[in-house]
Design an enzyme around this catalytic site. Structure first.
Site, PDB file in Angstrom:
ATOM      1  N   HIS A  49       1.401 -10.103   4.474  1.00  0.00           N
ATOM      2  CA  HIS A  49       1.414 -10.901   3.241  1.00  0.00           C
ATOM      3  C   HIS A  49       2.798 -11.490   2.983  1.00  0.00           C
ATOM      4  CE1 HIS A  49       3.256  -7.922   0.410  1.00  0.00           C
ATOM      5  NE2 HIS A  49       2.611  -7.015   1.100  1.00  0.00           N
ATOM      6  N   ASP A  57       8.568  -5.391   3.040  1.00  0.00           N
ATOM      7  CA  ASP A  57       7.282  -5.592   2.336  1.00  0.00           C
ATOM      8  C   ASP A  57       7.201  -7.015   1.837  1.00  0.00           C
ATOM      9  OD1 ASP A  57       4.871  -5.179   1.160  1.00  0.00           O
ATOM     10  OD2 ASP A  57       5.620  -3.989  -0.498  1.00  0.00           O
ATOM     11  N   GLU A 116      -0.579 -10.563  -2.450  1.00  0.00           N
ATOM     12  CA  GLU A 116      -1.021  -9.172  -2.251  1.00  0.00           C
ATOM     13  C   GLU A 116      -0.535  -8.284  -3.376  1.00  0.00           C
ATOM     14  OE1 GLU A 116      -0.906  -4.986  -1.213  1.00  0.00           O
ATOM     15  OE2 GLU A 116       0.849  -6.226  -1.544  1.00  0.00           O
ATOM     16  N   GLU A 117       0.711  -8.512  -3.814  1.00  0.00           N
ATOM     17  CA  GLU A 117       1.359  -7.521  -4.670  1.00  0.00           C
ATOM     18  C   GLU A 117       0.752  -7.426  -6.066  1.00  0.00           C
ATOM     19  OE1 GLU A 117       3.162  -5.334  -3.602  1.00  0.00           O
ATOM     20  OE2 GLU A 117       4.419  -6.032  -1.961  1.00  0.00           O
ATOM     21  N   ASP A 158       1.264  -3.971   7.011  1.00  0.00           N
ATOM     22  CA  ASP A 158       1.873  -3.924   5.680  1.00  0.00           C
ATOM     23  C   ASP A 158       2.463  -2.544   5.401  1.00  0.00           C
ATOM     24  OD1 ASP A 158       2.685  -4.683   3.154  1.00  0.00           O
ATOM     25  OD2 ASP A 158       0.705  -4.425   2.237  1.00  0.00           O
ATOM     26  N   HIS A 174       9.704  -2.055  -2.619  1.00  0.00           N
ATOM     27  CA  HIS A 174       9.713  -2.645  -3.970  1.00  0.00           C
ATOM     28  C   HIS A 174      11.052  -2.456  -4.682  1.00  0.00           C
ATOM     29  CE1 HIS A 174       4.993  -2.234  -4.298  1.00  0.00           C
ATOM     30  NE2 HIS A 174       5.391  -2.968  -3.274  1.00  0.00           N
TER      31      HIS A 174
HETATM   32 ZN   LIG Z   1       3.025  -4.998   1.030  1.00  0.00          ZN
END
Ligand SMILES: [Zn+2]
Length: 470
Positions: free
Chosen positions: A288, A300, A334-335, A362, A433
């Site tokens: 993603h 990510d 996606e997030e 992912d 994140h």
């Molecule tokens: Zn991800």
């Protein structure tokens, strides 16, 4: 004998592929393509060696990820940065010579963080290192101020329900695994709001870092007011725990400008190498392209985008055109919405039945170990055999449970076998994140091996004489 001849031809590549990785392999493993295995596999040993050799011959994948994260940076849904990343990917895929390069439009939610802060205001002032949770509502004006109630579980929250009214609840639950601990981030806001809390803080969902907060989406339920929610670093959570344990009032003020704006147009990016015999049958490889709005979205999931895209680029470069089409998809959103995966399912409904396999990377692009796989027993046996071609890079394990947030809707809809790239996950949740999700955390050689593993798996599945599982 024929196998020997192929091995000899492939040897220069294999030497390249194995020079940097033997230290990580168990002593019993060996680097040559394993003898034995089903006869049908033999024809794939040479292409596998070529794909691995090309992938690990340089730092193309890492360089591409560095370019993405340095020149564009993080890519939250609805931002100009994500739009730029989409246009960049289209241009780069075209330059790679991929076929049928295009975007597929979907509308995505646009959540805006704005400025934000938190501080302890009683009994002494301390700045708190925090990040608002994705999709959180903001605070009004001067922010929300309240005495802190620290709990270590949902059971403790329920037991102390009357004490939560008017308070800011801190969920201070040390990280065990993501699946176990993330529920305090996703469900904590509404659980606390039900008892009258005015805001929540959640101990960052990750191992203790260097005062690093981890953002990520929350999930409000309909039966409680939406209250502001933020992650705080493990150090700040522990300080609040110590201060409240000593007794007396501990008061926190939280300010957040977070809000939603109207949905914005975005897109999945698609590129292919068309199949030479059965182009209508499709193997999807994917990552993603969107990310959170902190750090650079390298692990990510810029890395997942690049290593799956590499699979197709490597085939093209080596002129390895499989029987079926291999399609790379870089998902949007996606997030905080999953609209890319849902949009693909809806836009491709007519051809989902012809999807042979869907793969998503992912979980980071650290040292590859193999793949998680969901599918029939027959398909699993085939995939296990293919994975033996990756023993030279120690990426030959097939474990139960393959899938991903973006491929999930299509897999479910049409019972498509699903696969995820499995990597050494020990570093992933340190930076997940966070502002620390930057390309320097990723090793170019490990990343090249991830690309090699995906390329070999996708190529062979796409080229099998019979469809996977038949
Ligand atoms: Zn991800």
């Amino acid at each position: 004998m024929r196998r020997r001849a192929r091995v000899a031809v492939a040897l220069p590549f294999l030497m390249l592929a194995t020079t940097t990785l033997n230290a990580q392999k168990p002593p019993s493993a060996h680097s040559d393509p394993p003898a034995g295995g089903p006869v049908w596999l033999d024809v794939y040993r040479a292409p596998a060696s070529r794909l691995i050799g090309e992938a690990v011959s340089g730092t193309f994948a890492w360089d591409r990820l560095a370019t993405l994260t340095d020149t564009i940076g993080n890519r939250l849904s609805g931002t100009p940065a994500l739009d730029r990343a989409i246009q960049w990917a289209v241009a780069e895929m075209t330059r790679d010579g991929l076929e049928n390069v295009h975007t597929e439009r979907v509308m995505v939610p646009k959540w805006v963080r704005g400025s934000e802060s938190a501080e302890i205001v009683e009994p002494v002032r301390h700045q708190i290192v925090m990040l608002g949770l994705g999709d959180s509502v903001g605070t009004t004006g001067d922010g929300v101020q309240g005495e802190v109630l620290v709990v270590r579980s949902f059971e403790e929250l329920d037991a102390r329900a009357s004490a939560a009214r008017g308070r800011i609840v801190l969920f201070n639950v040390p990280f065990t695994s993501y699946g176990e601990t993330v529920r305090f981030r996703s469900m904590g806001p509404s659980r606390a709001a039900r008892h009258g809390a005015v805001a929540i803080l959640v101990r960052a969902v990750g191992p203790s870092g260097l005062r690093t907060p981890h953002t990520g989406a929350l999930s409000y339920t309909g039966d409680a007011p939406k209250i502001p929610a933020a992650a705080v670093s493990t150090e700040d959570a522990d300080r609040l725990q110590r201060m409240t344990d000593r007794g007396g009032r501990v008061v926190v003020r939280l300010k957040m400008e977070a809000h939603f704006e109207p949905d914005a147009p975005s897109a999945n990016v698609v590129g292919e190498i068309r199949g030479r015999e059965r182009p209508e049958e499709i193997v999807v490889v994917s990552g993603h392209l969107d990310s959170w709005d902190v750090g650079a979205g390298a692990t990510d999931d810029g890395g997942g985008c690049v290593v799956t895209w590499e699979a197709v680029r490597l085939m093209k470069k080596l002129n390895l055109r499989p029987r079926r089409t291999v399609r790379v998809v870089l998902w949007t959103n996606e997030e905080n919405g999953g609209r890319g995966g849902l949009g693909y399912r809806d836009q491709h409904r007519a051809e989902l039945a012809r999807h042979v396999l869907m793969l998503e990377s992912d979980g980071g692009v650290f040292r590859p170990q193999g793949f998680g796989f969901t599918g029939s027993d027959a398909a699993r046996e085939t995939v296990k055999a293919i994975a033996t071609l990756l023993s030279g890079i120690a990426a030959d394990q097939i474990s139960p449970g393959g899938g991903g947030a973006d491929i999930g809707p299509s897999m479910q809809e049409a019972h498509i076998p699903g696969m995820s790239l499995d990597v050494d996950g020990s570093k992933y949740f340190l930076i997940h994140h966070t502002p620390a999700d930057t390309v320097d955390k990723i090793d170019p050689v490990e990343m090249a091996k991830c690309a090699a593993a995906v390329a070999v798996m996708a190529y062979v599945v796409a080229d099998l004489p019979q469809r996977l599982g038949e």
